[in-house]
Every structure is written in C-alpha cells, then in structure tokens.
Write a protein that holds these residues in place. Structure first.
Motif, PDB file in Angstrom:
ATOM      1  N   PHE A 178     -10.464   4.544  36.414  1.00  0.00           N
ATOM      2  CA  PHE A 178      -9.629   5.691  36.049  1.00  0.00           C
ATOM      3  C   PHE A 178     -10.439   6.951  36.268  1.00  0.00           C
ATOM      4  O   PHE A 178     -11.658   6.941  36.354  1.00  0.00           O
ATOM      5  CB  PHE A 178      -9.153   5.583  34.594  1.00  0.00           C
ATOM      6  CG  PHE A 178     -10.241   5.821  33.581  1.00  0.00           C
ATOM      7  CD1 PHE A 178     -11.060   4.777  33.140  1.00  0.00           C
ATOM      8  CD2 PHE A 178     -10.465   7.095  33.049  1.00  0.00           C
ATOM      9  CE1 PHE A 178     -12.062   5.011  32.228  1.00  0.00           C
ATOM     10  CE2 PHE A 178     -11.466   7.311  32.134  1.00  0.00           C
ATOM     11  CZ  PHE A 178     -12.288   6.277  31.702  1.00  0.00           C
TER      12      PHE A 178
ATOM     13  N   ARG B   9      -0.347   7.898  34.790  1.00  0.00           N
ATOM     14  CA  ARG B   9      -0.415   6.916  35.898  1.00  0.00           C
ATOM     15  C   ARG B   9       0.413   7.439  37.082  1.00  0.00           C
ATOM     16  O   ARG B   9       1.577   7.780  36.911  1.00  0.00           O
ATOM     17  CB  ARG B   9       0.127   5.569  35.447  1.00  0.00           C
ATOM     18  CG  ARG B   9       0.246   4.523  36.570  1.00  0.00           C
ATOM     19  CD  ARG B   9       0.732   3.202  35.984  1.00  0.00           C
ATOM     20  NE  ARG B   9       1.074   2.264  37.024  1.00  0.00           N
ATOM     21  CZ  ARG B   9       2.268   2.152  37.585  1.00  0.00           C
ATOM     22  NH1 ARG B   9       3.241   2.950  37.160  1.00  0.00           N
ATOM     23  NH2 ARG B   9       2.505   1.264  38.532  1.00  0.00           N
TER      24      ARG B   9
ATOM     25  N   THR C 117      -2.785   3.076  42.965  1.00  0.00           N
ATOM     26  CA  THR C 117      -2.445   3.477  41.595  1.00  0.00           C
ATOM     27  C   THR C 117      -3.591   4.307  41.017  1.00  0.00           C
ATOM     28  O   THR C 117      -4.750   3.858  41.048  1.00  0.00           O
ATOM     29  CB  THR C 117      -2.201   2.258  40.708  1.00  0.00           C
ATOM     30  OG1 THR C 117      -1.148   1.461  41.298  1.00  0.00           O
ATOM     31  CG2 THR C 117      -1.799   2.682  39.308  1.00  0.00           C
TER      32      THR C 117
ATOM     33  N   TYR D 142      -5.142   6.203  37.739  1.00  0.00           N
ATOM     34  CA  TYR D 142      -5.142   6.298  36.278  1.00  0.00           C
ATOM     35  C   TYR D 142      -5.899   7.560  35.905  1.00  0.00           C
ATOM     36  O   TYR D 142      -7.094   7.677  36.207  1.00  0.00           O
ATOM     37  CB  TYR D 142      -5.797   5.065  35.645  1.00  0.00           C
ATOM     38  CG  TYR D 142      -5.017   3.798  35.891  1.00  0.00           C
ATOM     39  CD1 TYR D 142      -3.914   3.455  35.094  1.00  0.00           C
ATOM     40  CD2 TYR D 142      -5.377   2.951  36.933  1.00  0.00           C
ATOM     41  CE1 TYR D 142      -3.214   2.291  35.346  1.00  0.00           C
ATOM     42  CE2 TYR D 142      -4.673   1.783  37.189  1.00  0.00           C
ATOM     43  CZ  TYR D 142      -3.583   1.459  36.379  1.00  0.00           C
ATOM     44  OH  TYR D 142      -2.880   0.326  36.626  1.00  0.00           O
TER      45      TYR D 142
ATOM     46  N   ARG E 211      -4.394   0.702  28.457  1.00  0.00           N
ATOM     47  CA  ARG E 211      -3.850   1.166  29.753  1.00  0.00           C
ATOM     48  C   ARG E 211      -2.788   0.217  30.244  1.00  0.00           C
ATOM     49  O   ARG E 211      -3.027  -0.968  30.373  1.00  0.00           O
ATOM     50  CB  ARG E 211      -4.948   1.247  30.808  1.00  0.00           C
ATOM     51  CG  ARG E 211      -5.498   2.618  30.930  1.00  0.00           C
ATOM     52  CD  ARG E 211      -6.577   2.624  31.938  1.00  0.00           C
ATOM     53  NE  ARG E 211      -6.097   3.179  33.169  1.00  0.00           N
ATOM     54  CZ  ARG E 211      -6.883   3.489  34.181  1.00  0.00           C
ATOM     55  NH1 ARG E 211      -8.179   3.222  34.129  1.00  0.00           N
ATOM     56  NH2 ARG E 211      -6.380   4.012  35.252  1.00  0.00           N
TER      57      ARG E 211
ATOM     58  N   PRO F 166       0.268  -1.446  36.115  1.00  0.00           N
ATOM     59  CA  PRO F 166       1.302  -0.888  36.999  1.00  0.00           C
ATOM     60  C   PRO F 166       2.444  -1.876  37.179  1.00  0.00           C
ATOM     61  O   PRO F 166       2.267  -3.077  37.148  1.00  0.00           O
ATOM     62  CB  PRO F 166       0.566  -0.655  38.304  1.00  0.00           C
ATOM     63  CG  PRO F 166      -0.561  -1.600  38.278  1.00  0.00           C
ATOM     64  CD  PRO F 166      -0.971  -1.718  36.840  1.00  0.00           C
TER      65      PRO F 166
END
Length: 810
Positions: free
Chosen positions: A575, A641, A659, A661, A678, A681
């Motif tokens: 992330f 996200r 993706t 974060y 978290r 996805p």
C-alpha cells in the motif's frame, strides 16, 4: 600429273611459314589433276588413285570425307583405297557430242580443313560406231550429154567417232563408167564425188547400179554402204553454179522465230526447163532442219525456232542447187550464233553447315558454294554479294568457288537464326541475277548469368504466421537456352545462425518461393537478412546473388504487464501512504506498466475501473500518475482502493489491472492498526453476491439477537449483581491484554482499537499490541467497522516528509 601436283604441294608446305593457311590458297596455285580414260569403261573400273595424287593417306580418305562432285556424277571414290572409280556408263558421243576434245570437270572435296581440288578426266574415243549414210539408196539422174570428167557430189556418211576412228575413206564398186573422188570440206570433213569416166549412152544402158562404201580408220575398220541408182536422161550439160562456195553469217541468239538469215543464189546457163533450179539441204542433221527452214524456190534461209548459244554455237549446212536436168552443185552455209545475256547465274551449294556456335571465332567456314552462268564473256562473269547486313562475308576461292565465313560476333540471345541471302549477278547488259537463301541456326553457349528482377527484396511478414506458408518469391531470368537458361535457387548466406537457418526459412529450388518454417515472434526476432543465389545448369555454371530482407511485423499478442505496484516475494500486496495534508495536484503514486509489443500495440493508456472515493484522485491517461484532486476532508475515509486498467493501442486492445491501496497517514505507526482490515479487491459481480450474503446474514443476526435479547431479559431477572459484575469484567480488564481473535492469522480487523506504547523506540516494529482499558458500551460494540477511526496513533520513529509516501506490506 596428279603425282607431280602432290609433290609440289608437299614442297610448298615446307616453305610456307603458316602451314595451316595453305589449304585456303592451294587450289589457286596448283594445276588440276588430269586423268585419261577410254570411253565405255565398265562400271567399277579404276581411273587412278586420287588419294595418292592428292597426297592423302588411306586413313585420311574416310577421316576427311574425300568425295567428288559434278553436275552429273559419272565417278565415285573408293572409301577404303581412295581410288577414283567409274560409276556410270561413259559415252563420249553422248557427253561431248561433236566436240573434238572431250573433258569432264570434277571437284574433289575434303574436310577438316575444308578444301577442294580440280580434276579433269579426258575421255578418249573408241571405234564403237560405224559410218552410216542418211539414205540407204541414192537416186541420180545424169544426162547422156554429160562429158567425161563431170562430177556429182554424193551425200556424205556420218561417223560420230573422232580422230582415227572417224570416217576415213570411201570406196566405189568397180565399174567402167564412174570413179570416186574424195574431197575435203572447209570444216575438215570429207565428202565423195562421183566422176564420169566414160560418156553415157542411154540407148545402150539407161540405168547404172553402184555400191558406195564408207570406211573409218579404226582397227579393225568399220563400214557402211549406200546403193547408188543412176538414171541416164537426156542431155542437160550445164549444172547450176552458186554465187559463192561458202556463205557465212552471224546471228544473235535472241532473234525471234521467222527471222530471215540469208539467201543462197545459184544460176544455170541452160535455158528452159533445164535452167529451173530448186534448193535443198544436203546432209543436214535433223536438229538443224528443225531450227532453220530453206525455201526451195528462193533459197531463203529462215529461223524456224529460237536459237540458243549455250546449246549450239555454230551451225554448218550444205545447200544443194539442182536443175531440172538433175545437174547439181552445192555450197556451204555457216551460221555463227552470238551470245546474249539471257541466262541467270546459278548458285550451287557444295557444302553447308546449318548450325554454328555463338562463340565461334572470325573466319569459320559456314558454307562452300560455286556459281555458274551459261553465257560467255562478260555475260558469264559473276560476282557474289550478301543482300542483308549480317555478320558474315563471302571469300572468293578459285574457279567460281566461294566460301561463306563469319565476319562478326554472334549472339544467340539477340539473333537465334540468320536467313542469309546470297545474290549472284553477272556483268551483262542489262545484268541478270539470282539469289539463294540459306538458314543458319546459332547454337547456345552459357554466356549469360541469371539476372534477378529486383536488385534487392524487402518482405514484410506479420508475426505468428502460419508455419510452412510462403512469405516471398524471388525470380531470376537467364536468356540462355535449355540447361544454360534453367535456373535453380538456394540460400547461400543469412544473418541467422547456421544451425537456426533451416528452422526459420527454406526456398524452393525450382520456383524461388521462400517458405517460413516456423511462426515468427516480433518480440524475439524483428528482422533478418538472407542472401539467395540463382544458378543456371550450364557448364561451367553461372550464378547471381540477391539480398532478401525480412521484416517481422508486430501483432497485438502481448497484454500490458504491470511493473508497479508489484506484489512482494511472499505474494502480499503493498500500500501507498499519503500525507494527510496532501494538496490538490499532489503526486500520490504512479502506475508503471510495459508492453512487449511495439508501435500502436505498445501505446498504453490508464483508466480507473473502481475507486472508493471517485472525486478524490485523478489518473493520468498516458502517464499513469495518481494525483490528488482535492484535499482530504474530515469526513473522508483514510483508506482508499483504486482499481486501474492498463490498455494497449492494439486492435482488439489487450489490458491488465492493478490495484492501488492508499492510506492517509503522517507516520507508519498510524497505518499499522489498519493493516489487517484492508479489504480484498473484488469485482462488481462478487460485490453484489457479497451484499446479498451480508443481507441474509444481517437478517439471521437480527433474528438471533432478538432471541438472545429475550433470553437475556429473562435471565436478568434471575441474576444477582455479583454475576453481572463478572460478566462485565469479561469485556474490559486492565490487567489482562485482549488479543483479537484473528490475530494469529496475521490480520487486524479495523473494528479493534489497537494501543501501542508511546515510548516505542526500537528500530524494528513489534506487531504485538495491547488493548488498553476503554469502556465498551453496547453502542460501541454495534458500530460499523467502516466508520471506526483508529483509537490510537502509532508513534513514528522517523519523521516523514509530506511530499513522499511509504509502502507497507500487508
């Protein structure tokens, strides 16, 4: 004479510096070879050893193809001994007719090298003909008044033989009244004259019968006879007398029939009937009588048909003048025929080679021919020429013989054959000419290398092509003929490794089609170059090379690959940490991707598929940069996200997803409590299913809570305060740490408030946390995890710049 000629030829060879040139000049320098034979020799009789007289060995007779040529071939050559043999019956009288000298002209032809020699065969006469009178009976009328000594010319006998074998003498049968006198003609012949020796008496003997015999000079002599019948008539004592003994005139051969030639005239001193004279031919050949006619009354000689100088040059005729009393006299008429240019020259091919190689040097003999013109003088002089511009010329040899030789370079590719027209023209007025055309084929040699249609070839081949398909075709032409022009193709060099060449491409040897042996990959091999060779099948073979460059075109067969953000070695996601005070335009992070394709297929664009807060971030379509659109608000989530799609420019386009974060925090300690919460996805379909499950679970939970609440109310009435205090201690205790139920799995739900000691100074971070005592009410337990803030702030060990972000492995 043939032997002496051969000796002179061998002596000449030793003296000439260039013996190879002697055959070209020898026929003009050496006398003809002469032979003499009698007529009527049997077939197969030997005339002479021609090979020996020419200085040739027996082996050369067949090797050099010794032969003879003539208009009518009476002779042949024995191929084993070289003897000149009689091939056909030889009749001197038939061949030479009235000519005193009878010679046959022959040409001996040899090859390797080509040459000719002249031969003269003299035909000697033999006594094969007896004298012959035109009439078997001669009737004469003689007046009794004729005085002794008066002569009467008799018809001559004919003997076609010549010299000693010709007519020699005449004999008359014995009698008392007549004797025979033989006289000479102006042309050399002999004729008999009957002379009266004694006065005739018709009353005593009215007729006399005599025998006239003609004998030749042969051994033994031959003879012919004629009966003479003499009728004695009454007196007529004056014979006719011609104005001249010999009449001579010249006449051109082109005069038409019916032309008056001359007129003979005789007179008679008698009177009356005895002075009437009639004219007639005496002893004239039948052929002459067909050509000329004589008016018996006027003595006028007229042409009866056209003349031909080439057939007869002179006519000799005896004309008799006779009166009514049977007295006669004769004169000779000689007509000379003058030549006119009425015969075209003739071209006779003696030897011809109808094929010649295109690399033949100058001076090679192609044909040997001779000319003939039956006219005489300038009318019979012939010159030869070529009517068209060709690489050949005519070389004069000897005795009307010519050679056609090469005079320029030959090229079969420009001219495959020549139609050579030879024209022979005489020097007459006007000149006459004739032509003969010979066809000469030019044979091919391998003198042209193959030539490609292009100086270089460039081929575009899309990748992922079908193995075995043709990708190009080269073509080369060779103007040569047959195997010299048959081209085959091969690969002689390439930019590939030798061991890889056969696995990539091949070429058809006959068609020049280049095949791909495998599917090409633009990402591995974008271009390579081949050197192809076209080679003919001549001897020696000629070849040519050409370059073939193959460009492997790109296809959109590779999807984009995301380089950043990437997963860690253990497969965990990363992330990005964003400062809380980030301003609009702040660079949050950047999606980095690449595409193995090229061109439009590698042009990448970035698109946001899902975002937890659509208006908070912007994504650069071409750069992949994620920037702040506005500042973070108090009501905004601190965890975000973004699902980003990376598409290429191919047709159809290929894509990949990444993706992101994003966590808003000023230090790493603030981020750690949220690590376990978290969300993973998901795609829209999965979220829909998730909401349905949550709704179903919520209904079940509400029902369960209702049941528990009812039970709790029921139990509350029966519980004591002590029991309630123990129940509360389960939820909040200061002495024992509370560990989240799923901590052992490495996740930290965001529903828990994590407390970290404020004096944390160790460089490494210890994920072991303690729960501080915080009063928990029923309301706190029922709060949604998405709205719960971090209870405590992680104390950062290192101060972080607001313009940078950090990644923490989840």
């Amino acid at each position: 004479m043939g032997g002496s000629c051969a000796q002179r030829r061998r002596a000449g060879r030793r003296q000439v510096l260039f013996p190879l040139l002697l055959p070209l000049f020898y026929p003009a320098l050496c006398e003809p070879i002469r032979y003499s034979i009698p007529e009527e020799l049997a077939k197969g009789s030997v005339v002479g050893n021609l090979a020996k007289d020419l200085g040739l060995s027996v082996r050369d007779v067949s090797a050099r193809k010794l032969r003879v040529s003539a208009e009518k071939l009476h002779f042949g050559v024995d191929s084993e001994s070289g003897d000149l043999l009689v091939k056909d019956r030889i009749d001197r009288e038939q061949i030479c007719k009235e000519r005193r000298r009878c010679e046959l002209q022959l040409e001996a032809v040899v090859e390797n090298p080509l040459n000719i020699f002249h031969i003269i065969v003299v035909i000697e006469d033999v006594n094969d003909h007896a004298p012959r009178f035109r009439k078997d009976e001669i009737n004469l009328e003689i007046s009794e008044s004729v005085s002794p000594g008066m002569g009467t010319i008799l018809e001559s006998a004919e003997d076609p033989d010549i010299s000693m074998n010709s007519l020699s003498k005449y004999q008359l049968s014995p009698n008392e009244y007549f004797s025979l006198v033989v006289k000479d003609n102006p042309d050399g012949g002999k004729y008999p004259e009957l002379v009266l020796q004694k006065t005739l008496d018709r009353e005593t003997q009215s007729t006399h019968h005599l025998v006239l015999t003609a004998l030749d000079g042969g051994d033994p002599p031959q003879s012919g006879t004629a009966q003479i019948r003499i009728l004695v008539i009454d007196a007529n004592d004056n014979p006719p007398v011609f104005s001249q003994d010999v009449y001579r005139v010249s006449l051109r051969e082109e005069v038409p029939a019916g032309t008056s030639v001359l007129r003979v005239r005789a007179t008679d001193q008698d009177e009356g009937v005895n002075s009437e004279i009639t004219y007639s031919f005496l002893g004239v050949a039948d052929k002459t009588q067909h050509v000329f006619s004589l008016d018996s009354t006027t003595g006028n000689i007229i042409t009866h048909q056209p003349l031909d100088f080439e057939e007869v040059e002179r006519y000799t005729m005896n004309v008799e003048a006779k009166d009514r009393g049977s007295l006669s006299t004769q004169c000779k008429v000689i007509i000379d025929v003058l030549d006119a240019n009425d015969n075209n020259p003739e071209i006779i091919i003696a030897s011809l080679s109808d094929q010649i190689s295109e690399d033949s040097p100058l001076g090679i003999v192609v044909a040997l021919f001779k000319t003939r013109d039956r006219d005489s003088g300038e009318n019979g002089e012939v010159r030869c020429s070529l009517s068209t511009e060709v690489p050949f010329k005519i070389h004069s040899s000897s005795n009307y013989y010519y050679k056609l030789v090469t005079d320029g370079a030959l090229d079969r590719e420009q001219t495959m054959e020549y139609n050579i027209t030879i024209t022979a023209t005489d020097r007459g007025t006007p000149p006459l000419s004739s032509s003969k055309t010979i066809t000469l084929h030019i044979t091919d040699v391998n003198d042209n290398a193959p030539v490609f249609q292009q100086s270089a070839y460039l081929v575009h081949v899309p990748e992922n092509n079908q193995p075995g398909a043709s990708i190009a075709q080269v073509s080369a032409s060779d103007p040569d003929f047959g195997p010299n022009g048959r081209v085959s193709y091969s690969i002689v060099a390439s930019g590939l490794e030798p061991q890889d060449l056969l696995s990539y491409v091949s070429v058809n040897a006959q068609s020049g089609v280049v095949f791909a042996q495998r599917a090409f990959d633009h990402e591995q091999l974008r271009t390579f170059e081949l050197t192809l060779q076209a080679c003919d099948q001549g001897s020696p073979a000629l070849s040519a090379n050409v370059s073939l460059r193959v460009l492997v075109g790109d296809r959109n067969d590779n999807a984009p690959r995301v380089l950043y953000p990437a997963l860690g070695p253990d497969g965990s996601a990363l992330f990005d940490m964003v400062p809380r005070a980030a301003e609009p335009g702040y660079l949050v992070t950047k999606v980095v991707a690449m595409d193995a394709d090229s061109g439009h297929n590698a042009w990448l664009s970035y698109h946001v598929l899902q975002a937890s807060e659509p208006g908070l971030f912007s994504l650069g379509q071409r750069t992949g940069e994620v920037r702040m659109v506005r500042a973070l608000g108090d009501r905004d989530l601190v965890r975000h996200r973004l699902l980003v799609a990376v598409r290429d420019g191919g047709q159809p386009p290929l894509s990949a997803t990444a993706t992101l974060y994003l966590v808003f925090a000023d230090s790493l300690q603030e981020v750690l409590p949220d690590l376990s919460d978290r969300p993973a996805p998901s795609d829209p379909q999965a979220e829909l299913q998730f909401y349905l499950v949550v709704a179903l679970a919520l209904i079940s939970v509400l029902f369960l809570l209702a049941v528990i609440l009812a039970i709790a109310l029921r139990l509350r009435q029966s519980f004591s305060p002590t029991a309630r205090g123990c129940f509360e201690s389960v939820f909040c205790s200061k002495s024992e740490p509370v560990v989240p139920p799923n901590y052992s799995e490495g996740t930290l739900p965001f529903a828990y408030n994590l407390c970290v000691p404020g004096d944390q100074t160790k460089p490494e971070f210890n994920f072991l946390t303690y729960v501080e005592h915080c009063p928990a009410t029923q309301d706190n337990l029922n709060k949604d995890s998405s709205s719960v803030l971090l209870a405590s702030i992680l104390t950062p060990s290192v101060e972080t710049d607001k313009k940078t972000f950090k990644q923490v492995r989840i």
